[in-house]
Design a protein around this motif. Structure first.
Motif, PDB file in Angstrom:
ATOM      1  N   LEU A 100       0.806  -1.223   0.000  1.00  0.00           N
ATOM      2  CA  LEU A 100       0.000   0.000   0.000  1.00  0.00           C
ATOM      3  C   LEU A 100       0.836   1.269   0.000  1.00  0.00           C
ATOM      4  O   LEU A 100       0.333   2.342  -0.307  1.00  0.00           O
ATOM      5  N   CYS A 101       2.061   1.147   0.385  1.00  0.00           N
ATOM      6  CA  CYS A 101       2.890   2.340   0.581  1.00  0.00           C
ATOM      7  C   CYS A 101       3.490   2.802  -0.747  1.00  0.00           C
ATOM      8  O   CYS A 101       4.565   2.348  -1.157  1.00  0.00           O
ATOM      9  N   LEU A 102       2.805   3.722  -1.412  1.00  0.00           N
ATOM     10  CA  LEU A 102       3.256   4.205  -2.718  1.00  0.00           C
ATOM     11  C   LEU A 102       4.518   5.044  -2.597  1.00  0.00           C
ATOM     12  O   LEU A 102       5.276   5.188  -3.550  1.00  0.00           O
ATOM     13  N   LYS A 121      10.726   9.254   4.046  1.00  0.00           N
ATOM     14  CA  LYS A 121      10.016   9.097   2.770  1.00  0.00           C
ATOM     15  C   LYS A 121       8.498   9.139   2.957  1.00  0.00           C
ATOM     16  O   LYS A 121       7.753   9.276   2.007  1.00  0.00           O
ATOM     17  N   CYS A 122       8.053   8.976   4.183  1.00  0.00           N
ATOM     18  CA  CYS A 122       6.610   8.870   4.477  1.00  0.00           C
ATOM     19  C   CYS A 122       5.900  10.195   4.209  1.00  0.00           C
ATOM     20  O   CYS A 122       6.340  11.246   4.656  1.00  0.00           O
ATOM     21  N   ASN A 123       4.779  10.109   3.461  1.00  0.00           N
ATOM     22  CA  ASN A 123       3.998  11.327   3.193  1.00  0.00           C
ATOM     23  C   ASN A 123       2.744  11.397   4.071  1.00  0.00           C
ATOM     24  O   ASN A 123       1.856  12.206   3.822  1.00  0.00           O
ATOM     25  N   ALA A 124       2.677  10.518   5.066  1.00  0.00           N
ATOM     26  CA  ALA A 124       1.588  10.524   6.059  1.00  0.00           C
ATOM     27  C   ALA A 124       0.208  10.300   5.440  1.00  0.00           C
ATOM     28  O   ALA A 124      -0.775  10.840   5.916  1.00  0.00           O
ATOM     29  N   CYS A 125       0.140   9.469   4.392  1.00  0.00           N
ATOM     30  CA  CYS A 125      -1.165   9.212   3.765  1.00  0.00           C
ATOM     31  C   CYS A 125      -2.080   8.403   4.695  1.00  0.00           C
ATOM     32  O   CYS A 125      -3.294   8.442   4.560  1.00  0.00           O
ATOM     33  N   GLY A 126      -1.486   7.639   5.608  1.00  0.00           N
ATOM     34  CA  GLY A 126      -2.277   6.911   6.602  1.00  0.00           C
ATOM     35  C   GLY A 126      -2.739   5.531   6.181  1.00  0.00           C
ATOM     36  O   GLY A 126      -3.369   4.814   6.962  1.00  0.00           O
ATOM     37  N   MET A 127      -2.425   5.100   4.948  1.00  0.00           N
ATOM     38  CA  MET A 127      -2.920   3.803   4.466  1.00  0.00           C
ATOM     39  C   MET A 127      -2.435   2.644   5.340  1.00  0.00           C
ATOM     40  O   MET A 127      -3.191   1.733   5.662  1.00  0.00           O
ATOM     41  N   CYS A 128      -1.180   2.679   5.738  1.00  0.00           N
ATOM     42  CA  CYS A 128      -0.626   1.567   6.511  1.00  0.00           C
ATOM     43  C   CYS A 128      -1.302   1.432   7.877  1.00  0.00           C
ATOM     44  O   CYS A 128      -1.420   0.326   8.416  1.00  0.00           O
ATOM     45  N   THR A 129      -1.762   2.538   8.433  1.00  0.00           N
ATOM     46  CA  THR A 129      -2.379   2.480   9.766  1.00  0.00           C
ATOM     47  C   THR A 129      -3.707   1.726   9.702  1.00  0.00           C
ATOM     48  O   THR A 129      -4.162   1.186  10.688  1.00  0.00           O
TER      49      THR A 129
HETATM   50  S1  SF4 Z   1       1.545   6.669   6.008  1.00  0.00           S
HETATM   51 FE1  SF4 Z   1       2.202   4.541   5.752  1.00  0.00          FE
HETATM   52  S2  SF4 Z   1       1.538   3.961   3.672  1.00  0.00           S
HETATM   53 FE2  SF4 Z   1       1.490   6.220   3.801  1.00  0.00          FE
HETATM   54  S3  SF4 Z   1       3.500   6.902   3.043  1.00  0.00           S
HETATM   55 FE3  SF4 Z   1       3.670   6.714   5.279  1.00  0.00          FE
HETATM   56  S4  SF4 Z   1       4.447   4.668   5.648  1.00  0.00           S
HETATM   57 FE4  SF4 Z   1       3.658   4.704   3.529  1.00  0.00          FE
END
Ligand code: SF4
Ligand code: SF4
Length: 145
Positions: A100-102, A121-129
């Motif tokens: 999921l982590c683009l 590198k994390c853009n805080a999209c939240g998908m992994c949570t």
């Molecule tokens: S919030 Fe999770 S899925 Fe989104 S960029 Fe960060 S580590 Fe990847």
């Protein structure tokens, strides 16, 4: 893809007057705008102003309508920066989050078969949570409260 159909998710901070507390604003966001919300912090007193930090998600078009709806009811809204962290003790290195982590902030290290998390590198999209089966990935809202 039509941008209005894209899934959208933001953490926002709401400030509102005491009369708003008694109105079913959150219920209406879900019912009329098909939005989901996750309340991260709330401080509401029947006699005082309320303050809430929540994650609001849905289609971009619906999100914008929902925000307008809140503003029309006198609620002031601010974006809140957020950060993502991992509880390394809880992570089982199952690898589910990597698909999921683009941003490629979560990736497998081939030699050790462990999952590495690069917060830079994390853009805080939240998908992994949302996908992590053991809740190892955490969202933190960085706002005044
Ligand atoms: S919030 Fe999770 S899925 Fe989104 S960029 Fe960060 S580590 Fe990847
Ligand atoms: S989904 Fe959760 S447990 Fe699995 S590798 Fe990612 S952070 Fe670790």
């Amino acid at each position: 893809m039509d941008s209005s159909k894209k899934q959208y998710s933001k953490i926002i901070s709401l400030h509102f007057a005491s009369d708003v507390v008694r109105r079913p604003m959150m219920y209406n966001l879900a019912k009329h705008f098909d939005l989901t919300f996750n309340i991260l912090k709330a401080r509401i007193s029947p006699r005082e102003e309320g303050h809430m930090i929540l994650e609001l998600s849905g289609k971009e078009d619906d999100y914008k309508k929902g925000i307008s709806y809140l503003q029309e009811h006198g609620i002031s809204i601010q974006d809140v920066a957020r950060s993502i962290s991992r509880d390394d003790e809880s992570c089982t290195h199952c690898g589910m989050c990597t698909a999921l982590c683009l941003a490629r902030a979560l990736c497998i290290e081939q030699e050790t078969r462990t999952i590495l998390f690069d917060a830079n590198k994390c853009n805080a999209c939240g998908m992994c949570t949302r996908i992590c089966p053991v809740g190892a990935m955490h969202t933190e809202a960085n706002g005044d409260f």
